[in-house]
Enzyme design. Structure first.
Site, PDB file in Angstrom:
ATOM      1  N   TYR A   1       0.832  -1.215   0.000  1.00 12.75           N
ATOM      2  CA  TYR A   1       0.000   0.000   0.000  1.00 12.75           C
ATOM      3  C   TYR A   1       0.866   1.264   0.000  1.00 12.75           C
ATOM      4  O   TYR A   1       0.485   2.282  -0.578  1.00 12.75           O
ATOM      5  CB  TYR A   1      -0.989  -0.019   1.180  1.00 12.75           C
ATOM      6  CG  TYR A   1      -2.113  -0.995   0.904  1.00 12.75           C
ATOM      7  CD1 TYR A   1      -2.091  -2.285   1.444  1.00 12.75           C
ATOM      8  CD2 TYR A   1      -3.147  -0.664   0.039  1.00 12.75           C
ATOM      9  CE1 TYR A   1      -3.087  -3.210   1.134  1.00 12.75           C
ATOM     10  CE2 TYR A   1      -4.155  -1.577  -0.280  1.00 12.75           C
ATOM     11  CZ  TYR A   1      -4.107  -2.851   0.270  1.00 12.75           C
ATOM     12  OH  TYR A   1      -5.089  -3.758  -0.062  1.00 12.75           O
TER      13      TYR A   1
ATOM     14  N   VAL B   1      -9.616   3.606  -4.298  1.00  6.98           N
ATOM     15  CA  VAL B   1      -9.140   4.050  -2.984  1.00  6.98           C
ATOM     16  C   VAL B   1      -8.302   5.319  -3.121  1.00  6.98           C
ATOM     17  O   VAL B   1      -7.916   5.919  -2.119  1.00  6.98           O
ATOM     18  CB  VAL B   1      -8.332   2.912  -2.295  1.00  6.98           C
ATOM     19  CG1 VAL B   1      -9.242   1.722  -1.999  1.00  6.98           C
ATOM     20  CG2 VAL B   1      -7.122   2.473  -3.111  1.00  6.98           C
ATOM     21  N   ASP B   2      -8.084   5.765  -4.381  1.00  5.95           N
ATOM     22  CA  ASP B   2      -7.335   7.016  -4.542  1.00  5.95           C
ATOM     23  C   ASP B   2      -8.248   8.207  -4.241  1.00  5.95           C
ATOM     24  O   ASP B   2      -9.468   8.048  -4.140  1.00  5.95           O
ATOM     25  CB  ASP B   2      -6.739   7.116  -5.963  1.00  5.95           C
ATOM     26  CG  ASP B   2      -7.789   7.204  -7.065  1.00  5.95           C
ATOM     27  OD1 ASP B   2      -7.741   6.379  -8.007  1.00  5.95           O
ATOM     28  OD2 ASP B   2      -8.671   8.088  -6.987  1.00  5.95           O
TER      29      ASP B   2
ATOM     30  N   HIS C   1     -14.486   0.779  -1.161  1.00  4.24           N
ATOM     31  CA  HIS C   1     -13.380  -0.130  -0.804  1.00  4.24           C
ATOM     32  C   HIS C   1     -12.297   0.543   0.016  1.00  4.24           C
ATOM     33  O   HIS C   1     -11.185   0.041   0.099  1.00  4.24           O
ATOM     34  CB  HIS C   1     -12.796  -0.750  -2.078  1.00  4.24           C
ATOM     35  CG  HIS C   1     -13.780  -1.664  -2.750  1.00  4.24           C
ATOM     36  ND1 HIS C   1     -13.687  -2.008  -4.076  1.00  4.24           N
ATOM     37  CD2 HIS C   1     -14.909  -2.269  -2.295  1.00  4.24           C
ATOM     38  CE1 HIS C   1     -14.689  -2.824  -4.395  1.00  4.24           C
ATOM     39  NE2 HIS C   1     -15.454  -2.978  -3.327  1.00  4.24           N
TER      40      HIS C   1
ATOM     41  N   THR D   1     -14.921   0.242 -14.571  1.00  4.44           N
ATOM     42  CA  THR D   1     -14.999  -0.947 -13.724  1.00  4.44           C
ATOM     43  C   THR D   1     -15.394  -2.170 -14.554  1.00  4.44           C
ATOM     44  O   THR D   1     -16.261  -2.106 -15.407  1.00  4.44           O
ATOM     45  CB  THR D   1     -15.988  -0.770 -12.551  1.00  4.44           C
ATOM     46  OG1 THR D   1     -16.081  -2.018 -11.825  1.00  4.44           O
ATOM     47  CG2 THR D   1     -17.373  -0.336 -12.997  1.00  4.44           C
TER      48      THR D   1
HETATM   49  N1  APR Z   1     -11.240   4.494 -19.299  1.00  4.34           N
HETATM   50  C1  APR Z   1     -12.316   3.773 -18.862  1.00  4.34           C
HETATM   51  N2  APR Z   1     -12.247   2.474 -18.502  1.00  4.34           N
HETATM   52  C2  APR Z   1     -11.031   1.885 -18.584  1.00  4.34           C
HETATM   53  C3  APR Z   1      -9.863   2.552 -19.016  1.00  4.34           C
HETATM   54  C4  APR Z   1     -10.004   3.916 -19.385  1.00  4.34           C
HETATM   55  N3  APR Z   1      -8.955   4.635 -19.807  1.00  4.34           N
HETATM   56  N4  APR Z   1      -8.821   1.666 -18.980  1.00  4.34           N
HETATM   57  C5  APR Z   1      -9.330   0.493 -18.536  1.00  4.34           C
HETATM   58  N5  APR Z   1     -10.650   0.622 -18.307  1.00  4.34           N
HETATM   59  C6  APR Z   1     -11.598  -0.371 -17.812  1.00  4.34           C
HETATM   60  C7  APR Z   1     -11.261  -1.821 -18.141  1.00  4.34           C
HETATM   61  O1  APR Z   1     -11.764  -2.169 -19.416  1.00  4.34           O
HETATM   62  C8  APR Z   1     -12.022  -2.548 -17.028  1.00  4.34           C
HETATM   63  O2  APR Z   1     -13.383  -2.731 -17.392  1.00  4.34           O
HETATM   64  O3  APR Z   1     -11.558  -0.295 -16.405  1.00  4.34           O
HETATM   65  C9  APR Z   1     -11.944  -1.565 -15.860  1.00  4.34           C
HETATM   66  C10 APR Z   1     -10.936  -1.960 -14.818  1.00  4.34           C
HETATM   67  O4  APR Z   1     -11.397  -3.135 -14.198  1.00  4.34           O
HETATM   68  P1  APR Z   1     -10.638  -3.666 -12.899  1.00  4.34           P
HETATM   69  O5  APR Z   1      -9.165  -3.598 -13.132  1.00  4.34           O
HETATM   70  O6  APR Z   1     -11.275  -4.962 -12.533  1.00  4.34           O
HETATM   71  O7  APR Z   1     -10.961  -2.561 -11.786  1.00  4.34           O
HETATM   72  P2  APR Z   1     -12.246  -2.450 -10.882  1.00  4.34           P
HETATM   73  O8  APR Z   1     -13.464  -2.883 -11.630  1.00  4.34           O
HETATM   74  O9  APR Z   1     -12.231  -1.070 -10.321  1.00  4.34           O
HETATM   75  O10 APR Z   1     -11.945  -3.504  -9.710  1.00  4.34           O
HETATM   76  C11 APR Z   1     -12.914  -3.595  -8.696  1.00  4.34           C
HETATM   77  O11 APR Z   1     -11.485  -5.100  -7.483  1.00  4.34           O
HETATM   78  O12 APR Z   1      -9.384  -5.644  -6.777  1.00  4.34           O
HETATM   79  C12 APR Z   1     -10.563  -5.096  -6.399  1.00  4.34           C
HETATM   80  O13 APR Z   1     -10.857  -3.565  -4.673  1.00  4.34           O
HETATM   81  C13 APR Z   1     -10.375  -3.682  -5.964  1.00  4.34           C
HETATM   82  O14 APR Z   1     -11.870  -1.825  -6.250  1.00  4.34           O
HETATM   83  C14 APR Z   1     -11.231  -2.896  -6.925  1.00  4.34           C
HETATM   84  C15 APR Z   1     -12.241  -3.924  -7.396  1.00  4.34           C
END
Ligand code: APR
Length: 229
Positions: free
Chosen positions: A53, A88-89, A104, A171
């Protein structure tokens, strides 16, 4: 004033240089979740967890909000905007968004391991073994680890249920209960999802899918909403 709820994930911070979790080369390609993001990891090897972290916190402190974060601030001129983020940012806050609900946790905060109501805002990127709360117990990252309860979920459901417009961006909708939020939007609400990649959301649920980066798609959508009568 219409209610807009914006549900964001790691992708909205990607254009600020912060890695996502599940894209190629993402954080979970580099680290194993069970070594750094579970209560068991903290019991087993707190220094590894603190280092994980601390490195992410340093990156967040060096990052700046991008055009996507800033577009959401513009929306506040005409709408009641509620951000619900899995991130978390603190980039939404630093961009100027007034209402941000973290599901989160928050990487710029640490909390007591003896009394979770004791929460400190960190000024430096390093939280170390031996950093203690006023009750003398070790401070831990103020993060919801896998397997822990998501305390803000109930409030998040209530907020989404009142949305006239729901915008989802950045997401993969892989992690529950957060991902289930999208099902709580009113049937007659306008729903948009902005993501450059395919997301696992059934388009039948009435979402308009904007296949773009948040940095481009969100400013365009926000301008459209601000121009609407
Ligand atoms: N603009 C918009 N979306 C984007 C971009 C961008 N420039 N780059 C990537 N993405 C999308 C990807 O296509 C994907 O759908 O962002 C998403 C990222 O997905 P994850 O990496 O799974 O992130 P997230 O959904 O926030 O994860 C959820 O998982 O690990 C835990 O606690 C952690 O909060 C996190 C949770």
């Amino acid at each position: 004033m219409k209610n807009i709820v914006v549900f964001t994930g790691a992708g909205i911070s990607a254009e600020s240089g912060i890695k996502t979790f599940r894209d190629t080369g993402g954080l979970w390609d580099e680290y194993d979740i069970k070594d750094v993001a579970t209560p068991e990891a903290w019991e087993r090897n707190p220094i590894l967890v603190l280092d994980f972290y601390n490195a992410r916190r340093k990156q967040v402190m060096e990052a700046q909000p991008n055009t996507a974060h800033k577009a959401l601030v513009e929306l506040e001129k005409k709408f009641n905007v509620q951000i619900i983020t899995q991130n978390v940012d603190d980039l939404h806050e630093r961009a100027g968004s007034k209402k941000v609900l973290h599901l989160h946790g928050e990487i710029m905060k640490a909390r007591s391991t003896a009394d979770p109501s004791i929460v400190h805002t960190l000024k430096s990127s390093n939280l170390l073994l031996g950093d203690k709360c006023k009750k003398g117990s070790q401070l831990r990252p103020h993060i919801v680890w896998f397997g822990e309860l998501v305390p803000n979920m109930e409030l998040a459901y209530l907020l989404v249920e009142k949305a006239d417009i729901l915008i989802v961006t950045g997401t993969s909708l892989n992690v529950h209960p957060a991902a289930g939020l999208v099902e709580y939007a009113p049937r007659d609400s306008a729903k948009y999802i902005i993501d450059p990649n395919e997301v696992n959301l059934l388009m039948e649920e009435g979402f308009t899918y904007i296949k773009k980066n948040a940095g481009n798609g969100l400013p365009e959508l926000c301008q459209k909403l601000l121009n609407e009568k």
